[in-house]
Design a protein around this motif. Sequence first.
Motif, PDB file in Angstrom:
ATOM      1  N   ASP A 178       0.809  -1.223   0.000  1.00  0.00           N
ATOM      2  CA  ASP A 178       0.000   0.000   0.000  1.00  0.00           C
ATOM      3  C   ASP A 178       0.840   1.270   0.000  1.00  0.00           C
ATOM      4  O   ASP A 178       0.294   2.374   0.014  1.00  0.00           O
ATOM      5  N   THR A 180       2.570   4.449  -0.967  1.00  0.00           N
ATOM      6  CA  THR A 180       2.159   5.352  -2.036  1.00  0.00           C
ATOM      7  C   THR A 180       3.339   6.113  -2.623  1.00  0.00           C
ATOM      8  O   THR A 180       4.455   6.074  -2.108  1.00  0.00           O
ATOM      9  N   ARG A 210       0.555  -0.528  -4.929  1.00  0.00           N
ATOM     10  CA  ARG A 210      -0.036   0.767  -5.265  1.00  0.00           C
ATOM     11  C   ARG A 210       0.917   1.696  -5.997  1.00  0.00           C
ATOM     12  O   ARG A 210       0.514   2.413  -6.917  1.00  0.00           O
ATOM     13  N   ASP A 214      -0.167   3.455  -9.458  1.00  0.00           N
ATOM     14  CA  ASP A 214      -0.282   4.913  -9.536  1.00  0.00           C
ATOM     15  C   ASP A 214       0.702   5.520 -10.526  1.00  0.00           C
ATOM     16  O   ASP A 214       0.503   6.661 -10.979  1.00  0.00           O
TER      17      ASP A 214
END
Length: 325
Positions: A178, A180, A210, A214
């Motif tokens: 997770d 970022t 992620r 992204d």
Amino acid sequence: MMTDTPVEDQAEHPGEPIAVHAAGTIPWRRDADRLEVLLIHRPRYDDWSWPKGKLDPGETLPECALREAREEIGVDARLGLPLPTTHYRVSAGLKAVSYWAQQLNGSARARPDGVEVDQTHWCSPEEAALLLSNQVDAEPLEALVEAHRNGTLATRPLILLRHAKAKPRSSWTKAEGDRTLAASGVRQAQAVGRLLTVWKPLRVATSPWRRCIDTVLPYVRASPDKVKIRLVEDLTEHRAARRPRKAAAAVVRLFDKGKPALICTHRPVLPTLLDEFRTFLDPGLASKLPTSDPYLAPGELIVFHVPVEDPARVVALEQMKPYDD
């Protein structure tokens, strides 16, 4: 756009710093089995040349080449093989122009913008060599003709991408998957998205963590084409460390699919994937691959050019970073 008239060839000035960076394309097509290239006429200089122009602020050379082709003749086809860079002197100093082959299919209509360009002319390479006003422009043409002769001019890109800059691992307390992007990484992902429009991959295989997702989403969301995303658990750091052959198989699938494609992963996975790409390289290309950690900087990518007629072979590669603010 180009604003200087060439004065003399760069060969007389070895080692001179480059004062002007520019980029362009040689548009080409097949008429039956015959190769044709597209010349442009610039009324300001009354010369015949290729679509090209100077680098804009915040732009990479491939983006510049594609933009100039779009602005001057209205085409947005993906870039193909990198071609030799030309050098010559202009009033500001030494100018370098990077070129790429650009295949135009039957539906792509080149139209002069009426300002920078008032005419376009499809012709044989032999005629183009005679019409070119600046003979240094024949250098990338010769390479394009040689690639056509060898059956390696028509290519598709396979792209290996390291995700954009993430928040520090040491300060992250949640699940690793997770983690970022950092604020600079978010901006970098936007720049990656713009750079990827140069090659227009239609398939994206990415780690489902992620920071990888992204990184590719800005490109996928902005693309006018339908881009297929596949989440590949074997491309995560944890899975690739345990089963590297599974990670390497993701590279093989890119070659098997026969489509322009992108694979996005993490720094620790890069050596495994690079080793697999290495097995497809033409002789002499392996030395161009990075061999030491970190292999690629965050957001950096390598484009592997695969001939359409020989889909298990890489005939050229180029390593690119997006513009970093």
